[in-house]
Design a protein around this motif. Structure first.
Motif, PDB file in Angstrom:
ATOM      1  N   SER A 259       0.854  -1.190   0.000  1.00 33.45           N
ATOM      2  CA  SER A 259       0.000   0.000   0.000  1.00 33.45           C
ATOM      3  C   SER A 259       0.886   1.235   0.000  1.00 33.45           C
ATOM      4  O   SER A 259       2.074   1.141   0.312  1.00 33.45           O
ATOM      5  N   PRO A 260       0.321   2.417  -0.324  1.00 33.87           N
ATOM      6  CA  PRO A 260       1.124   3.641  -0.268  1.00 33.87           C
ATOM      7  C   PRO A 260       1.773   3.822   1.098  1.00 33.87           C
ATOM      8  O   PRO A 260       2.922   4.274   1.185  1.00 33.87           O
ATOM      9  N   GLU A 261       1.052   3.443   2.146  1.00 33.68           N
ATOM     10  CA  GLU A 261       1.614   3.584   3.487  1.00 33.68           C
ATOM     11  C   GLU A 261       2.860   2.705   3.633  1.00 33.68           C
ATOM     12  O   GLU A 261       3.896   3.144   4.154  1.00 33.68           O
ATOM     13  N   THR A 263       4.785   1.355   1.133  1.00 29.25           N
ATOM     14  CA  THR A 263       5.905   1.722   0.258  1.00 29.25           C
ATOM     15  C   THR A 263       6.565   3.006   0.744  1.00 29.25           C
ATOM     16  O   THR A 263       7.797   3.126   0.712  1.00 29.25           O
ATOM     17  N   ALA A 264       5.744   3.957   1.188  1.00 29.29           N
ATOM     18  CA  ALA A 264       6.307   5.199   1.730  1.00 29.29           C
ATOM     19  C   ALA A 264       7.161   4.871   2.960  1.00 29.29           C
ATOM     20  O   ALA A 264       8.212   5.485   3.176  1.00 29.29           O
ATOM     21  N   GLY A 265       6.724   3.888   3.742  1.00 32.64           N
ATOM     22  CA  GLY A 265       7.474   3.471   4.917  1.00 32.64           C
ATOM     23  C   GLY A 265       8.836   2.905   4.545  1.00 32.64           C
ATOM     24  O   GLY A 265       9.852   3.204   5.181  1.00 32.64           O
ATOM     25  N   LEU A 267      10.533   3.551   1.844  1.00 36.95           N
ATOM     26  CA  LEU A 267      11.361   4.652   1.341  1.00 36.95           C
ATOM     27  C   LEU A 267      11.887   5.487   2.514  1.00 36.95           C
ATOM     28  O   LEU A 267      13.072   5.850   2.551  1.00 36.95           O
ATOM     29  N   ALA A 268      11.002   5.739   3.477  1.00 36.56           N
ATOM     30  CA  ALA A 268      11.405   6.541   4.644  1.00 36.56           C
ATOM     31  C   ALA A 268      12.528   5.835   5.403  1.00 36.56           C
ATOM     32  O   ALA A 268      13.527   6.455   5.793  1.00 36.56           O
TER      33      ALA A 268
ATOM     34  N   ILE B 300       8.904   2.914  -6.547  1.00 37.40           N
ATOM     35  CA  ILE B 300       7.538   2.681  -6.088  1.00 37.40           C
ATOM     36  C   ILE B 300       6.645   2.887  -7.296  1.00 37.40           C
ATOM     37  O   ILE B 300       6.644   3.972  -7.892  1.00 37.40           O
ATOM     38  N   ASP B 302       3.367   3.464  -8.141  1.00 36.32           N
ATOM     39  CA  ASP B 302       2.081   3.844  -7.556  1.00 36.32           C
ATOM     40  C   ASP B 302       1.850   5.321  -7.851  1.00 36.32           C
ATOM     41  O   ASP B 302       2.733   6.021  -8.342  1.00 36.32           O
ATOM     42  N   GLU B 310       1.821  10.270   2.331  1.00 29.40           N
ATOM     43  CA  GLU B 310       2.262   9.297   3.337  1.00 29.40           C
ATOM     44  C   GLU B 310       3.699   9.598   3.773  1.00 29.40           C
ATOM     45  O   GLU B 310       4.039   9.554   4.942  1.00 29.40           O
ATOM     46  N   LEU B 311       4.530   9.879   2.766  1.00 27.39           N
ATOM     47  CA  LEU B 311       5.939  10.160   3.048  1.00 27.39           C
ATOM     48  C   LEU B 311       6.096  11.414   3.901  1.00 27.39           C
ATOM     49  O   LEU B 311       6.889  11.438   4.841  1.00 27.39           O
ATOM     50  N   GLN B 314       5.312  10.595   7.353  1.00 31.18           N
ATOM     51  CA  GLN B 314       6.375   9.793   7.969  1.00 31.18           C
ATOM     52  C   GLN B 314       7.485  10.673   8.548  1.00 31.18           C
ATOM     53  O   GLN B 314       8.131  10.308   9.510  1.00 31.18           O
ATOM     54  N   PHE B 315       7.682  11.818   7.895  1.00 31.03           N
ATOM     55  CA  PHE B 315       8.740  12.714   8.353  1.00 31.03           C
ATOM     56  C   PHE B 315       8.189  13.886   9.151  1.00 31.03           C
ATOM     57  O   PHE B 315       8.866  14.893   9.349  1.00 31.03           O
TER      58      PHE B 315
END
Lengths: 279, 321
Positions: A259-261, A263-265, A267-268, B300, B302, B310-311, B314-315
């Motif tokens: 999920s975007p959550e 994949t973003a995780g 990457l983060a 990614i 998407d 989301e990113l 996260q930050f």
């Protein structure tokens, strides 16, 4: 003054597609005006508007719009492309020429030389003072038609122009050519000339509803090889397209999935581990 | 039998494609069992000729005329050399200046022209590999002619190395000044300003996928949250959404950050030329076949409008409305 603008309808390919023989299957193609040509049309229309309004203010008369600078588009394209051509007319071009012929339809690949010959016949017929052409077409990206045309008709030229200051009366073009690495070359070109226009030179307008209505009544003249006085042999060329294929991906990217959550995780986490970001 | 390759210089220096046309020209000459000749036109021709005298070059023809590139001079000089030496192939760089004279050379000599070659095979009938539809497909173009003109994509062939023993000689050509219809009045560097994206360690780079200017704050917020610098591909600058000093690519800046995050960038060849030297390349794109995926280290696949918020969160950043 007359400005001829060469325009091409080009196809964009969907993200997912199949190749059928020597081209992408038509189901995955969306046709539109070539992006570079959109800027070329805009540049011509702006030249016409600026010049005509200057004429108006100096003479004090209410001149008809486009009375002094005529903008004519020329396309090599099938009937399908008329919708795209009408869009250029809606943006302010005065009339259009479309070159088409069974002999062209039967040709699998139109060589630079063939295109230059066909367009040259129209240049000779129309005798424009200035020709604007896109730097390249977004489909096969040969980037050669404009300069090849100039050579054919004995015009001067400049390739990859991102600023144009046209002296209409003297017919001299002061241009900036966009070289690599953020360098621009300042060049003076004596007319009549062919200039190949780079994206970003202006802000192409959207067609207005009024423009779209007016475009329906503007002349769109279809010219066959016979009409142009060009022999069928113009389509003969030693250059042939013999295959088209999807290139093998050279990539070895790690694809983060989920999920975007998620994949973003990923990457983060990568960025944090790399120690290159704040937070 | 000869192959003629044409070098390129600007403001007193030979440009990289000069050494790449030697490599491509040599390969072609080997296929055709011919000599490789080089043309050096304008500028400090003697110094340039010495610098291009690399392994595999058989002869170098110099034309000492003018300081800078002028397409009329190049066209006349190359046409005259072709008439004198009758090369089977003329190889020119597919650069802004290459495309300013190559079509005229081909036209004047009545040779077929194939531009932007990424592969050439002359072992049989000449086959040229090209790209189409923004690199989504490759094509093979066959040229059935004795004499051809080609332009090659920059950075596709390695630079020629070694020291050659080419014969260097002035080529006798009378440039017809009356046929020179354009004058170069100067150069200007553009894209200066407050931000230097070439200095950044982390670049968040945005492309056409952002769709609207109104969406730009989303990637700005991401750059802020990461403490990164914002850059872009060409269309964003063409649209006037970001200034020229943010543009990565052939006509913009060449960047080599530690991390390059390409958001909604398909990866056209002109863009890749400006960022392929980045240490780590991360792509966020809906299209798994986009050319950017070929050079990405991480990806990614998407919608950026789902991933970027989301990113940012996260930050600990604020997602703009």
């Amino acid at each position: 003054m007359k400005i001829l603008v060469t325009v091409k309808e080009v196809a964009q390919v969907d993200d997912e597609f199949d190749i059928d023989g020597l081209d992408v299957d038509d189901r995955y193609l969306d046709y539109d005006l070539n992006e570079w040509d959109d800027y070329a049309v805009e540049e011509a229309v702006q030249l016409s508007e600026t010049h005509d309004s200057e004429e108006q203010s100096s003479s004090g008369n209410r001149a008809e719009p486009d009375d002094d600078v005529e903008v004519v588009t020329v396309t090599i394209g099938p009937e399908r492309s008329e919708e795209t051509i009408r869009m250029a007319l809606a943006k302010g071009a005065d009339r259009a020429v479309r070159i088409w012929d069974d002999a062209i339809a039967d040709t699998q690949f139109l060589d630079v030389s063939t295109k230059a010959d066909l367009l040259a016949a129209v240049v000779e017929e129309e005798a424009p003072d200035l020709v604007l052409s896109g730097v390249q077409a977004d489909d096969d990206s040969f980037g050669a038609t404009g300069v090849a045309l100039a050579e054919r008709v004995g015009f001067q030229w400049a390739a990859v122009v991102n600023h144009l200051d046209q002296d209409v009366d003297a017919n001299v073009s002061n241009v900036r050519r966009e070289l690599e690495g953020g360098i621009e070359e300042l060049t003076e070109v004596d007319g009549p000339a062919v200039l190949t226009i780079q994206t970003g030179i202006n802000e192409p307008r959207y067609a207005s509803l009024r423009g779209i209505r007016q475009a329906q009544r503007k002349p769109l003249d279809v010219q066959s090889l016979d009409d142009l006085g060009v022999d069928d042999s113009v389509v003969d060329s030693p250059v042939d397209l013999t295959s088209m294929y999807e290139p093998e991906s050279e990539g070895d990217a790690v694809v983060w999935e989920g999920s975007p959550e998620e994949t973003a995780g990923e990457l983060a986490e990568f960025l944090r581990n790399k120690g290159v970001v704040e937070g | 039998m000869t192959v003629l390759a044409v070098t390129e210089h600007r403001r007193g220096e030979l440009r990289d494609p000069s050494f790449e046309v030697i490599t491509a020209g040599r390969e072609l000459a080997d296929d055709l069992d011919s000599e490789l000749h080089l043309a050096v036109i304008g500028g400090d021709v003697d110094a340039f000729a010495d610098q291009c005298n690399r392994e595999g070059v058989d002869a170098i023809h110099t034309v000492d005329h003018g300081e800078e590139f002028n397409h009329d001079v190049y066209t006349q000089a190359v046409v005259a050399m072709a008439e004198a030496h009758e090369p089977d192939a003329i190889v020119m760089p597919n650069t802004v200046n290459g495309l300013d004279y190559a079509p005229a050379v081909a036209g004047a000599l009545d040779r077929p022209l194939v531009t932007d070659a990424v592969g050439i095979d002359a072992s049989g009938t000449l086959e040229v590999t090209r790209e189409q539809y923004g690199g989504k497909v490759e094509t093979t173009v066959e040229v059935d002619a004795d004499a051809v003109a080609l332009t090659i994509r920059p950075a596709e062939w390695p630079a020629a190395e070694g020291t050659g023993d080419a014969e260097i000689a002035p080529f006798d050509v009378d440039i017809d000044e009356s046929a020179v219809g354009s004058t170069v009045n100067g150069f200007e560097e553009v894209g200066g300003g407050d931000v230097d994206i070439t200095e950044a360690d982390v670049l968040v780079s945005v492309g056409r996928g952002i769709e609207e200017e109104e969406n730009l704050p989303l990637v700005e917020a991401l750059a802020d949250a990461l403490g990164a610098t914002l850059s872009s591909s060409r269309p964003i600058v063409d649209n006037g959404w970001l200034p020229k000093n943010r543009q990565v690519g052939q006509s913009g800046k060449v960047v080599t950050p530690d991390v390059y995050i390409a958001i909604g960038i398909s990866g056209a060849v002109q863009h890749v030329a400006g960022m392929k030297g980045s240490d780590t390349i991360i792509a966020v794109n809906t299209d798994p076949n986009a050319p950017i995926m070929d050079i990405a280290d991480y990806a990614i696949v998407d919608d950026l409008f789902d991933v970027v918020p989301e990113l940012i969160e996260q930050f600990g950043g604020d997602v703009p409305n």
